[in-house]
Motif scaffolding. Sequence first.
Motif, PDB file in Angstrom:
ATOM      1  N   GLU A 129      -8.801   6.112   3.329  1.00 28.23           N
ATOM      2  CA  GLU A 129      -9.163   6.432   2.117  1.00 28.23           C
ATOM      3  C   GLU A 129     -10.880   6.811   1.979  1.00 28.23           C
ATOM      4  O   GLU A 129     -11.061   8.032   1.507  1.00 28.23           O
ATOM      5  N   PHE A 153      -2.798   5.037  -2.061  1.00 29.28           N
ATOM      6  CA  PHE A 153      -3.065   4.027  -3.265  1.00 29.28           C
ATOM      7  C   PHE A 153      -3.081   2.718  -2.729  1.00 29.28           C
ATOM      8  O   PHE A 153      -2.092   1.784  -2.333  1.00 29.28           O
ATOM      9  N   LYS A 160      -3.071   8.702 -10.059  1.00 33.18           N
ATOM     10  CA  LYS A 160      -4.358   7.528  -9.277  1.00 33.18           C
ATOM     11  C   LYS A 160      -5.105   7.333 -10.581  1.00 33.18           C
ATOM     12  O   LYS A 160      -5.433   6.072 -10.655  1.00 33.18           O
ATOM     13  N   GLN A 219       0.726  -1.219  -0.036  1.00 35.30           N
ATOM     14  CA  GLN A 219       0.140   0.095  -0.249  1.00 35.30           C
ATOM     15  C   GLN A 219       0.943   1.185   0.083  1.00 35.30           C
ATOM     16  O   GLN A 219       1.957   1.220   0.646  1.00 35.30           O
ATOM     17  N   LYS A 272       1.490   8.365  -1.837  1.00 31.21           N
ATOM     18  CA  LYS A 272       1.868   9.118  -3.080  1.00 31.21           C
ATOM     19  C   LYS A 272       1.306  10.674  -2.999  1.00 31.21           C
ATOM     20  O   LYS A 272       0.371  11.030  -2.284  1.00 31.21           O
ATOM     21  N   MET A 306      -3.147  -1.246  -5.507  1.00 32.68           N
ATOM     22  CA  MET A 306      -2.987  -0.778  -6.799  1.00 32.68           C
ATOM     23  C   MET A 306      -1.633  -1.218  -7.140  1.00 32.68           C
ATOM     24  O   MET A 306      -1.187  -1.607  -8.392  1.00 32.68           O
ATOM     25  N   CYS A 307      -0.640  -1.279  -6.255  1.00 26.26           N
ATOM     26  CA  CYS A 307       0.868  -1.573  -6.640  1.00 26.26           C
ATOM     27  C   CYS A 307       0.966  -3.020  -6.595  1.00 26.26           C
ATOM     28  O   CYS A 307       0.654  -3.872  -5.664  1.00 26.26           O
TER      29      CYS A 307
END
Length: 243
Positions: free
Chosen positions: A202, A217, A118, A105, A108, A220-221
């Motif tokens: 978030e 984020f 994003k 996680q 950014k 997502m990674c």
Amino acid sequence: MMRDTLPAGIVDEVEALKREAGIAACSFVKGGMTLGLGTGSTVRYTVLELGRMIAEEDLDVVGVSTSEATRELAEGLGIPLLELGDAGRIDLTIDGADEFDPDFQLIKGGGGALTREKRVAAASEAMVVVADDRKQVPVLGRFPLPLEVGAADVSAVSEELSSICSGQVSLRGGRDPYVTDNGGHILDCEFGPTISEPLDLEHRILSVEGVVEVGLFVDMCDAVVMSTPSEVLTMVKRGGRLG
Ligand code: 5RP
């Protein structure tokens, strides 16, 4: 941001680490790909290397930039670009991060480009982060969490955020506020290393009226290419899209 207030010798070492991670991430790139091109001083080396690979090795890729700064850099290097809305599927995004935790996680937005970063990451089949080992943390939040807000909403959002954020909420740039590529401003919110439930946070922050985007984020990674003083490590998320 704050990480760049370092003595000159250390800055050189950090720069070398950024370069190594940025270049190593190009091993994920294959001909024919549409690539999300991130923003920041680490991924800048990825973009430079892609420019070199196009010029010297006939690499055939198309980029989608996450900021005006990256667009200018890529254009200058002869990297063909598409707008996000015209790109369709993005095969892979490579971007930097301010922090990443053991679950991949991210925080950014240190460079202020979080909203487009994003959107590009969300349109991507996979995301690789490039970072040096200062960005690896057990729990997110030592780096102040950036939010993009509409210019007219700064005061109202700051007030609302004070009940969510445990520390100070600062308008980036203060009296001369930083302006994003979208014409918004950035609020940096101090949580300290306490963000163990980034998805919940978030959602809470995005529910505040006037918040355009938050620099968390979540899921997502898929991999982090991390340079240390002794080696470059590629860490692939188990069960992720590159695993
Ligand atoms: C920009 C970002 C950057 O990717 C992040 O701040 C890392 O940048 P750098 O590689 O310069 O440390 O999120 O909005």
